[in-house]
Design an enzyme around this catalytic site. Structure first.
Site, PDB file in Angstrom:
ATOM      1  CD  GLU A   1       4.184   2.224  -3.700  1.00 40.59           C
ATOM      2  OE1 GLU A   1       4.667   2.997  -4.548  1.00 40.59           O
ATOM      3  OE2 GLU A   1       3.917   1.033  -3.924  1.00 40.59           O
TER       4      GLU A   1
ATOM      5  CD  GLU B   1      11.657 -19.990  -1.907  1.00 39.95           C
ATOM      6  OE1 GLU B   1      12.710 -19.619  -2.474  1.00 39.95           O
ATOM      7  OE2 GLU B   1      10.647 -20.375  -2.513  1.00 39.95           O
TER       8      GLU B   1
END
Length: 332
Positions: free
Chosen positions: A117, A86
Site C-alpha cells: 500500500e 457482484e
C-alpha cells in the site's frame, strides 16, 4: 531501516466514548458499536450531491466505451473487489466494465502483503491500463495511501476522470481527484480500525454508485433486476416472480413467454408488457439501448392499441415465437 509515518486523520483519533470498551460487557460492546454505526448513513448522505455528478459522468463514459476502475489497499481494496464482482450476477454487467485493482493482487485479499500500500509506483503501474475514456476511483480511509496516489496521478495523466472516496476531510490526495467524496465518520470504536465505520461508509458509497450507474444504464425496470443472471433454483424462481409482479401474468403464462425468450428476462418482460411477440421485443430492445423503459415507450407510442401503463392489471396473451440463449439471477 524500516520507515514509519504518523497519519493525521479523524479515523486515527481516540473515540472518547469507548475508552472503557475492554472492560465492558459483551452487550455493552455491541451496543457501543451499533450506536457508532448509526452515524454512518448520515455521513454518507452529505456527499450524495457530488456522488450524483460522478454517477452521471460514469454513465456517459460507459456509453462512450469507457470503463470504471477502482483502486484501493487493505479493507478499501477488498470492498472494491466485492463491489465489482457482484455486478456480473446482479446486473449481467459485461466482464471488465468495472475493474477492481487491489494493492498486492489476489494474494493480498486474504493475507496482508508487506509494503504494497506504500508503493506509489505499483499504483501507477496498475493504472497503466486506464484510458482517457475511463473513470478511476481511489479508495483510502486515511486519505493518504501511496498506492492510490500513484493510480490517481497516472489516471490524470491519461486524461481519465478521477474520484476519491475517503473518511478524511483533509486528505492530501484531494488534489488528484475531480470528485472528492468524503464520508467523515470520525474516530473508530477501536482507534484506527477503519474496517469499521469508515469501511461501512465505503461499502455504502460503492453500493450506491454502482447500483445508480446500472439503473441509469437501463439494467433495471422499475425496482426490478431485469438483467439478473439466474444461476440457481432461487434465482430462476425470482425471474418468474419478476415477470408476474411486473405484468400481472399467471405463473403459466410467465413461464411460456420466458421459454420463448430462451430464458432472457428482458425480452420476456417487454413481450408481456407491450403484448408483442418476443422477436419484436428483442428488436425494440436493440433499438432502445437495451432499456425496457425506452423500448416500451417506443412500442406503445407507435401502436395506439397498446397502453403506456408500465404495470397493466391483467396479463396479455403471450406470443412465444422466438428463442434466445438464457441469461438470468443474482448472488445468494
Amino acid at each position: 531501516m524500516v520507515s514509519d509515518v504518523r497519519v493525521s486523520a479523524p479515523t486515527e483519533e481516540r473515540h472518547p466514548g469507548t475508552v472503557g470498551i475492554d472492560t465492558a460487557s459483551t452487550l455493552e460492546v455491541l451496543t457501543l458499536m451499533n450506536e457508532a454505526d448509526r452515524t454512518v448513513a448520515d455521513a454518507v448522505g452529505e456527499l450524495l450531491p457530488e456522488l450524483a455528478l460522478l454517477v452521471d459522468h460514469a454513465v456517459a463514459a460507459i456509453r462512450a466505451g469507457g470503463h470504471v476502475h477502482y483502486f484501493g489497499a487493505g479493507t478499501s481494496g477488498r470492498l472494491a473487489v466485492l463491489d465489482a464482482a457482484e455486478l456480473l450476477p446482479t446486473f449481467n454487467a459485461p466482464e471488465g466494465l468495472f475493474v477492481a485493482h487491489h494493492a498486492g493482487g489476489p494474494t493480498a485479499l486474504l493475507r496482508a502483503v508487506e509494503n504494497v500500500e506504500d508503493d506509489i509506483d505499483l499504483g501507477s503501474a496498475d493504472a497503466s491500463v486506464v484510458t482517457g475514456q475511463d473513470v478511476v476511483i481511489g479508495l483510502t480511509a486515511s486519505g493518504r495511501t501511496p498506492y492510490v496516489k500513484g493510480a490517481l496521478m497516472c489516471a490524470r495523466e491519461m486524461g481519465a476522470r478521477t474520484a476519491l472516496i475517503t473518511a478524511n476531510p483533509g486528505s492530501e490526495l484531494a488534489a488528484h481527484a475531480d470528485h472528492l467524496l468524503v464520508a467523515d465518520t470520525g474516530p473508530e470504536v477501536l482507534t484506527g480500525s477503519t474496517r469499521l465505520k469508515a469501511g461501512t461508509a465505503q461499502k455504502l458509497v460503492l453500493n450506491s454508485f454502482s447500483t445508480a450507474v446500472m439503473i441509469r444504464l437501463g439494467r433495471t425496470w422499475s425496482n426490478l433486476m431485469v438483467d439478473v443472471v439466474a444461476t440457481n433454483a432461487k434465482l430462476r424462481g425470482r425471474v418468474v416472480r419478476i415477470l408476474q409482479e411486473a405484468t400481472g401474468a399467471s405463473d403459466e403464462d410467465a413461464r411460456i413467454v420466458l421459454e420463448a425468450a430462451g430464458g432472457q428476462l428482458k425480452p420476456a418482460l417487454l413481450s408481456l408488457l407491450a403484448d408483442v411477440p418476443v422477436d419484436v421485443a428483442l428488436s425494440a430492445l436493440a433499438a432502445g439501448g437495451d432499456s425496457v423503459a425506452t423500448a416500451l415507450t417506443a412500442l406503445t407510442t407507435s401502436s395506439p392499441t397498446h397502453s403506456s401503463s408500465p404495470t397493466p392489471p391483467t396479463a396479455p396473451t403471450p406470443s412465444p415465437t422466438s428463442s434466445q440463449s438464457a441469461s438470468t439471477g443474482e448472488l445468494s
